[in-house]
Structures are given as structure tokens and as C-alpha cells.
Design a protein around this motif. Sequence first.
Motif, PDB file in Angstrom:
ATOM      1  N   PHE A 164      11.590   0.282  12.408  1.00 16.89           N
ATOM      2  CA  PHE A 164      12.266   0.662  11.173  1.00 16.89           C
ATOM      3  C   PHE A 164      11.488   1.787  10.498  1.00 16.89           C
ATOM      4  CE2 PHE A 164      13.640  -1.212   6.769  1.00 16.89           C
ATOM      5  CZ  PHE A 164      14.392  -0.076   6.532  1.00 16.89           C
ATOM      6  N   LEU A 165      11.881   3.032  10.755  1.00 14.71           N
ATOM      7  CA  LEU A 165      11.223   4.168  10.127  1.00 14.71           C
ATOM      8  C   LEU A 165      11.506   4.162   8.635  1.00 14.71           C
ATOM      9  CD1 LEU A 165      11.830   7.075  12.689  1.00 14.71           C
ATOM     10  CD2 LEU A 165       9.816   5.618  12.413  1.00 14.71           C
ATOM     11  N   GLY A 166      10.452   4.267   7.845  1.00 16.32           N
ATOM     12  CA  GLY A 166      10.585   4.186   6.397  1.00 16.32           C
ATOM     13  C   GLY A 166      10.529   2.778   5.867  1.00 16.32           C
ATOM     14  N   GLY A 167      10.466   1.781   6.755  1.00 13.63           N
ATOM     15  CA  GLY A 167      10.509   0.387   6.335  1.00 13.63           C
ATOM     16  C   GLY A 167       9.173  -0.127   5.833  1.00 13.63           C
TER      17      GLY A 167
ATOM     18  N   ILE B 147       0.857  -1.194   0.000  1.00 15.76           N
ATOM     19  CA  ILE B 147       0.000   0.000   0.000  1.00 15.76           C
ATOM     20  C   ILE B 147       0.893   1.244   0.000  1.00 15.76           C
ATOM     21  CG2 ILE B 147      -1.866   1.210   1.179  1.00 15.76           C
ATOM     22  CD1 ILE B 147      -2.627  -1.599   0.201  1.00 15.76           C
ATOM     23  N   PRO B 148       1.066   1.899  -1.160  1.00 18.27           N
ATOM     24  CA  PRO B 148       2.032   3.013  -1.257  1.00 18.27           C
ATOM     25  C   PRO B 148       1.785   4.159  -0.283  1.00 18.27           C
ATOM     26  CG  PRO B 148       1.337   2.306  -3.444  1.00 18.27           C
ATOM     27  CD  PRO B 148       0.454   1.594  -2.468  1.00 18.27           C
ATOM     28  N   ASN B 149       0.529   4.408   0.082  1.00 17.43           N
ATOM     29  CA  ASN B 149       0.252   5.508   1.003  1.00 17.43           C
ATOM     30  C   ASN B 149       0.004   5.019   2.427  1.00 17.43           C
ATOM     31  OD1 ASN B 149      -2.181   4.294   0.438  1.00 17.43           O
ATOM     32  ND2 ASN B 149      -3.363   6.201   0.419  1.00 17.43           N
TER      33      ASN B 149
ATOM     34  N   PHE C 284      -4.429  -5.788   3.617  1.00 21.11           N
ATOM     35  CA  PHE C 284      -3.547  -4.675   3.962  1.00 21.11           C
ATOM     36  C   PHE C 284      -4.273  -3.339   3.847  1.00 21.11           C
ATOM     37  CE2 PHE C 284       1.099  -6.278   3.481  1.00 21.11           C
ATOM     38  CZ  PHE C 284       0.788  -7.433   4.172  1.00 21.11           C
ATOM     39  N   ARG C 285      -5.248  -3.247   2.946  1.00 23.34           N
ATOM     40  CA  ARG C 285      -6.003  -2.000   2.783  1.00 23.34           C
ATOM     41  C   ARG C 285      -6.845  -1.686   4.011  1.00 23.34           C
ATOM     42  NH1 ARG C 285      -8.490  -3.411  -3.179  1.00 23.34           N
ATOM     43  NH2 ARG C 285      -6.499  -3.801  -4.241  1.00 23.34           N
TER      44      ARG C 285
END
Length: 285
Positions: free
Chosen positions: A269-272, A87-89, A238-239
Motif C-alpha cells: 500500500f503506497l502511501g499507507g 512517525i510523520p517522516n 517505531f522511531r
Amino acid sequence: MSLGWIDEWRKIATNKPKYDWSKLIDWSAVKIYDLSQPLSNLTPPFPTYPPFEFKWIKTITENHVQAQYIMGPLHIGTHMDGPLHFIPNGPDIGSIPIDHWVGEGVIIDISDEVGDLDIYTSEMIIKKAKEHNLELKKGDILIIHTGYHKYAWYQPTADTERYMLRHPGPTIEFAKWVINMQFKWLGIDATSQDHPLNTVIRRVRPDIVEEFERKHGKKIDELMPWPENYQVMHTLPFRYGIVHAENLGGEISQVINKRCLIVGAPFKFLGGESAYARVFAICSE
């Protein structure tokens, strides 16, 4: 489709709920079960992924200290798939409050009902829960025991092809049920929460497709048509904020058909998009 779970996680981060687990666990008689697999440079990677590597960058003989450097995919060994994986966002895994990874849950054993390339269903899970007087509650953590962890690389019965290419898995029917049940997160003792032939394996191993069709007596596109079933356990739940842990194992067979306090702790993990995790169950003896 709903992305309200992002706001829900933010709410948890600022207003931590209080839990009463006194009725779930007799804290005077508790045992902790490790549901994790070991991770090593010997761990086979998922098909099309690079291997896990580590090396020494400082040694006691030269530097008076020992230190290591690691490199590898996040989708190897016991790990938690995070929202950003599909999920990109969605939020990165390090931003999800710790409360989300802890909760009541059940470990349901379907190992006597599934074999190579089989499809498991919500009906199987519901039936097994009833047989063992387990209530499946909305908001539970659901761990599925297929028995296929016994084929993982570190086991005396290791069979990498069977573990990665032939484990049982679900279809879109199961994904929709998971959403309806509003499970907190899922776990599986196999290399993927999806059926192997709903992943890239369908493309890279056509011989496994043929094996599946011989076994079921139907074409794969009839039983698990794409695109609706492609990586469906990743793309659909996941949505709704329902992610999952993969490659569970360890002592999982010792806690089947039980309700426990379950912890799946990915590193922060920030950004992970995902993270290695230690998954364990705290159960009354």
C-alpha cells in the motif's frame, strides 16, 4: 532516537541479503500455521474507529460478474502497523522491502502469567524463553501469546469487552528492552500492542481505569504515568524501525514456545500508514 532504519530499509531494497534457514527448518517436514484472524463486517472495530464494511457493486445476475467494494479502518482484523501510523517522516508501509517482513522468530507464551489488565515485562519474556531453551536473538521477530485471542469476535469464547478493554500490555520498560534487542518486528494476539489503558481507552472508559486501580492497589498514574507511557509501543519502538502486527490469532496456540520462520505480509500500500496483513509461521514438525 534514531531514524537510521529508513536508510537500512533502502539498503535492503537495493542489496537483498542472502539467508540460510537450513538450520532453522527441516524442509522435508514443514507445516505452515496461520496466525491471522478472519476479517468481516462482523468484526468489531477498535473504540473510536469506524467499522469495516463491504458491499456488492456487481452481481452475477445483473453483470455476469461479481465484484465487491470495501471501506474501513486499517486497524481492524490482523494488520501491520506501519511507521507512518506514528512517525510523520517515516516510510509508507508499501515502500518497505519485502525482506523486512520475513525472518526468524519466536512465539513466546505468557498466558499462564497474565490476566485481565495485567502488565507484562521483558523479564517475563526472558524467563519463558529460558524455560523452553529458546534463545532470544537480536534481529528476531517476537510474537507474544497472551491467550487473549480466544476472546476475539469469531471465537466460541468471544468476549469483545475483555478482548479489547482488558487484555494485558506492557509499559515503557518493555519498549526500551525491545529497542535494545533490535527486534525486527513484534506481534501480539490482542487488539493492541499497548496496554489498553495506555490508549484512548483510558479516556473513554474511566470505569476500566477504576477496575485497574482496584486490581493493582495503586493509581494508574503511578504504575503507567502519561505522557511517557501513552501509546509507548507505537511512539517509541517505531522511531527505531520496530513496528508490529496486532490482532493475531488463528493457529497461534499450536506454535507457542517455538522458533520458526515467520512471515507478516502487509499488502503493498503506497502511501499507507498501515495495512491488512496475513501472518504465518513456517515450522518444522
